[in-house]
Scaffold this motif. Structure first.
Motif, mmCIF file in Angstrom:
data_model
loop_
_atom_site.group_PDB
_atom_site.id
_atom_site.type_symbol
_atom_site.label_atom_id
_atom_site.label_comp_id
_atom_site.label_asym_id
_atom_site.label_seq_id
_atom_site.Cartn_x
_atom_site.Cartn_y
_atom_site.Cartn_z
ATOM 1 N N LEU A 223 -10.716 6.589 -17.121
ATOM 2 C CA LEU A 223 -10.060 7.086 -15.911
ATOM 3 C C LEU A 223 -8.611 6.638 -15.935
ATOM 4 N N THR A 224 -7.706 7.523 -15.603
ATOM 5 C CA THR A 224 -6.288 7.171 -15.547
ATOM 6 C C THR A 224 -5.944 6.655 -14.153
ATOM 7 N N GLY A 225 -4.761 6.078 -14.036
ATOM 8 C CA GLY A 225 -4.303 5.615 -12.732
ATOM 9 C C GLY A 225 -4.198 6.751 -11.742
ATOM 10 N N THR A 226 -3.767 7.922 -12.212
ATOM 11 C CA THR A 226 -3.653 9.090 -11.327
ATOM 12 C C THR A 226 -5.022 9.494 -10.789
ATOM 13 N N GLU A 227 -6.010 9.482 -11.673
ATOM 14 C CA GLU A 227 -7.366 9.848 -11.236
ATOM 15 C C GLU A 227 -7.915 8.835 -10.241
ATOM 16 N N LEU A 228 -7.609 7.571 -10.432
ATOM 17 C CA LEU A 228 -8.070 6.554 -9.490
ATOM 18 C C LEU A 228 -7.417 6.741 -8.122
ATOM 19 N N PRO B 32 -1.627 3.038 -4.509
ATOM 20 C CA PRO B 32 -0.783 2.525 -5.600
ATOM 21 C C PRO B 32 -0.409 1.066 -5.343
ATOM 22 N N GLY B 33 -0.137 0.347 -6.405
ATOM 23 C CA GLY B 33 0.249 -1.053 -6.257
ATOM 24 C C GLY B 33 -0.581 -1.966 -7.130
ATOM 25 N N PRO B 34 -0.542 -3.277 -6.859
ATOM 26 C CA PRO B 34 -1.260 -4.259 -7.692
ATOM 27 C C PRO B 34 -2.757 -3.994 -7.798
ATOM 28 N N ALA C 141 -4.953 -3.629 -11.177
ATOM 29 C CA ALA C 141 -6.108 -4.474 -11.458
ATOM 30 C C ALA C 141 -7.330 -3.625 -11.814
ATOM 31 N N MET C 142 -7.499 -2.487 -11.131
ATOM 32 C CA MET C 142 -8.621 -1.602 -11.439
ATOM 33 C C MET C 142 -8.495 -1.012 -12.840
ATOM 34 N N VAL C 143 -7.287 -0.591 -13.205
ATOM 35 C CA VAL C 143 -7.068 -0.030 -14.544
ATOM 36 C C VAL C 143 -7.383 -1.079 -15.608
ATOM 37 N N LYS C 144 -6.925 -2.310 -15.370
ATOM 38 C CA LYS C 144 -7.172 -3.380 -16.341
ATOM 39 C C LYS C 144 -8.662 -3.692 -16.444
ATOM 40 N N GLU C 145 -9.354 -3.719 -15.302
ATOM 41 C CA GLU C 145 -10.783 -4.025 -15.309
ATOM 42 C C GLU C 145 -11.575 -2.906 -15.989
ATOM 43 N N LEU C 146 -11.156 -1.665 -15.779
ATOM 44 C CA LEU C 146 -11.822 -0.547 -16.449
ATOM 45 C C LEU C 146 -11.738 -0.704 -17.963
ATOM 46 N N GLU C 147 -10.551 -1.065 -18.450
ATOM 47 C CA GLU C 147 -10.411 -1.250 -19.896
ATOM 48 C C GLU C 147 -11.278 -2.415 -20.375
ATOM 49 N N ALA C 148 -11.324 -3.492 -19.575
ATOM 50 C CA ALA C 148 -12.149 -4.641 -19.953
ATOM 51 C C ALA C 148 -13.614 -4.242 -20.088
ATOM 52 N N ARG D 234 -18.623 6.219 -11.173
ATOM 53 C CA ARG D 234 -19.533 5.493 -10.276
ATOM 54 C C ARG D 234 -18.990 4.090 -10.003
ATOM 55 N N TRP D 235 -18.530 3.426 -11.059
ATOM 56 C CA TRP D 235 -17.973 2.067 -10.887
ATOM 57 C C TRP D 235 -16.763 2.091 -9.963
ATOM 58 N N ALA D 236 -15.883 3.072 -10.147
ATOM 59 C CA ALA D 236 -14.678 3.160 -9.334
ATOM 60 C C ALA D 236 -15.020 3.401 -7.855
#
Length: 443
Positions: free
Chosen positions: A393-398, A405-407, A411-418, A433-435
């Protein structure tokens, strides 16, 4: 088989410059390191020219010139798209500050050679006749693989204290030893290195760490008594960048980091590799700061990063250099806790640009070697083919799903990659589903 003196792309333009100078009645030769490298069979990257012509005469003969040190008789001549340093034969006198001559007089080729630093750098080459002129024993020292001063070492080092560090650097670059009298003179005068600018010290350290025999150079720094001087000096200077007078200093330099990098450099070093060079400087500075490996707990990570930042500022590093040292300190500090880190954080360390040398350092730092190295090797073998997964998922999709937008979005983008790195999310449907669940918990 006779080898060419230098690559034609350098040699032909240099010969044309020399021919022009000689046609105007001046002496001119190729000088210094290029002659040494020819004898060693090394490919030169630049050719310097020494001449009897004054700077004014040189500038009058060539249409494109740049004055970089006219008071010392040095002019850059641009010819065939390349820059060549053309220096007037000179003698120097009246050294007052341990670095710069008080007087410079234009002189002869013989006098010019005899005021240079080391015999291996004191030879001249005539490109018209193929004659090598050696009045200082440079050929013999190249054959013996020795760094030796031209004339008494005490006099050469009194003139320019930086030459002590340059002797070590040349030894590392060339794989040479240092003549016993020259080495003893360095030991006797090592304390005088502090008159040199730290910016020039940094330049020499960078070249040493990029050298094929960098580990030998680090040993020689200690053998020549220069390393203790550098440690004390850098600690004092770094303290000036901290209003609290360096509370980040550790208990004392054990040499563990330096030794670990030195061993690692023999295993994977490629001359000039920037990541090895940067990693080597970070390890040196951790030793200067006195941080033992066991002290680098997560709670002291910030102190270690601050230490390297202050030390890099003392070496006149740029803002980018300082930030890079802080990041390398954080990465090196994580070696002590690597086995307990989250898998995603481990993989992020291992995929970094410094991962090769970092893994080797981990193999040789006391306390880190058995566990960290074994675990790193296993992780690399299993995960290396998918260090950088395509985002589910990209930041735009989130944001379209409701994330502001913001921190929090970052954090969500970083956690998704993790979660992807850890194989806990493998497809877009699961990521959605996670998002949605994460966003519902945050509202």
């Amino acid at each position: 088989m006779k080898i060419e003196f230098a690559p034609p792309r350098l040699y032909q333009p240099a010969r044309e410059i020399i021919r022009t100078l000689r046609q105007s009645g001046h002496e001119a030769f190729i000088a210094g390191g290029a002659v040494r490298d020819y004898l060693l069979g090394r490919v030169q990257t630049d050719l310097d020219i020494a001449t009897s012509a004054t700077p004014e005469q040189v500038r009058a003969l060539f249409p494109r010139t740049f004055a970089v040190g006219e008071s010392f008789g040095v002019v850059i001549v641009r010819h065939c798209g390349r820059d060549f340093e053309v220096a007037t034969f000179r003698e120097e006198d009246g050294y007052m500050d341990g670095r710069h001559p008080g007087q410079v007089r234009f002189s002869t080729a013989l006098v010019d050679v005899r005021r240079r630093d080391f015999t291996v750098n004191g030879m001249l080459w005539d490109p018209e006749t193929g004659e090598l002129m050696d009045w200082v024993g440079g050929q013999a020292d190249v054959a013996a693989r020795l760094i030796r001063t031209i004339g008494p070492p005490e006099e050469r080092f009194a003139e320019d204290r930086l030459r002590m560090l340059r002797a070590v650097r040349f030894a590392a670059q060339l794989g040479f030893g240092v003549d016993s009298a020259t080495l003893q003179a360095i030991r006797d005068h090592a304390g005088h290195l502090v008159v040199v600018s730290l910016e020039r010290v940094r330049q020499e350290l960078d070249k040493l760490l990029a050298a094929p025999a960098a580990g030998v150079g680090l040993d020689l720094l200690e053998d020549a008594a220069l390393w203790p001087v550098l440690c004390r000096w850098l600690r004092e200077e770094a303290g000036k960048w901290d209003q609290h007078r360096a509370p980040w200093l550790g208990s004392g330099a054990s040499g563990h980091w330096r030794q670990a990098w030195k061993t690692a450099s023999r295993t994977i070093a490629v001359p000039g590799r920037c990541d090895m060079q940067r990693g080597g400087l970070a390890c040196l500075l951790l030793d200067v700061a006195g941080h033992e490996f066991a002290e680098l707990t997560p709670g002291r990570m910030r102190e270690a990063a601050h230490a390297l930042a202050c030390l890099m500022r003392s070496l006149r590093g740029s803002r980018r250099d300082v930030a890079m040292m802080e990041e390398l300190a954080r990465v090196l500090c994580q070696l002590s806790t690597f086995p307990s880190l989250r898998l995603a954080d481990q993989l992020r360390i291992l995929r970094g640009p410094e991962s090769d040398w970092l893994r080797e350092v981990a193999c040789h730092v006391p306390q880190a070697a058995p566990v960290a190295w074994s675990q790193m090797a296993q992780l690399v073998a299993y995960h290396q083919s998918r260090w950088h997964p395509s985002p589910l998922l990209t930041g735009t999709e989130l944001m379209e799903m409701g994330s502001p937008p913001g921190p929090a979005l970052g954090a969500m983008v970083k956690e998704l990659e993790a979660l992807q790195l850890e194989d806990r999310l493998t497809d877009k449907e699961a990521a959605c589903r996670w998002a949605r669940q994460t966003l519902a918990r945050s509202t």
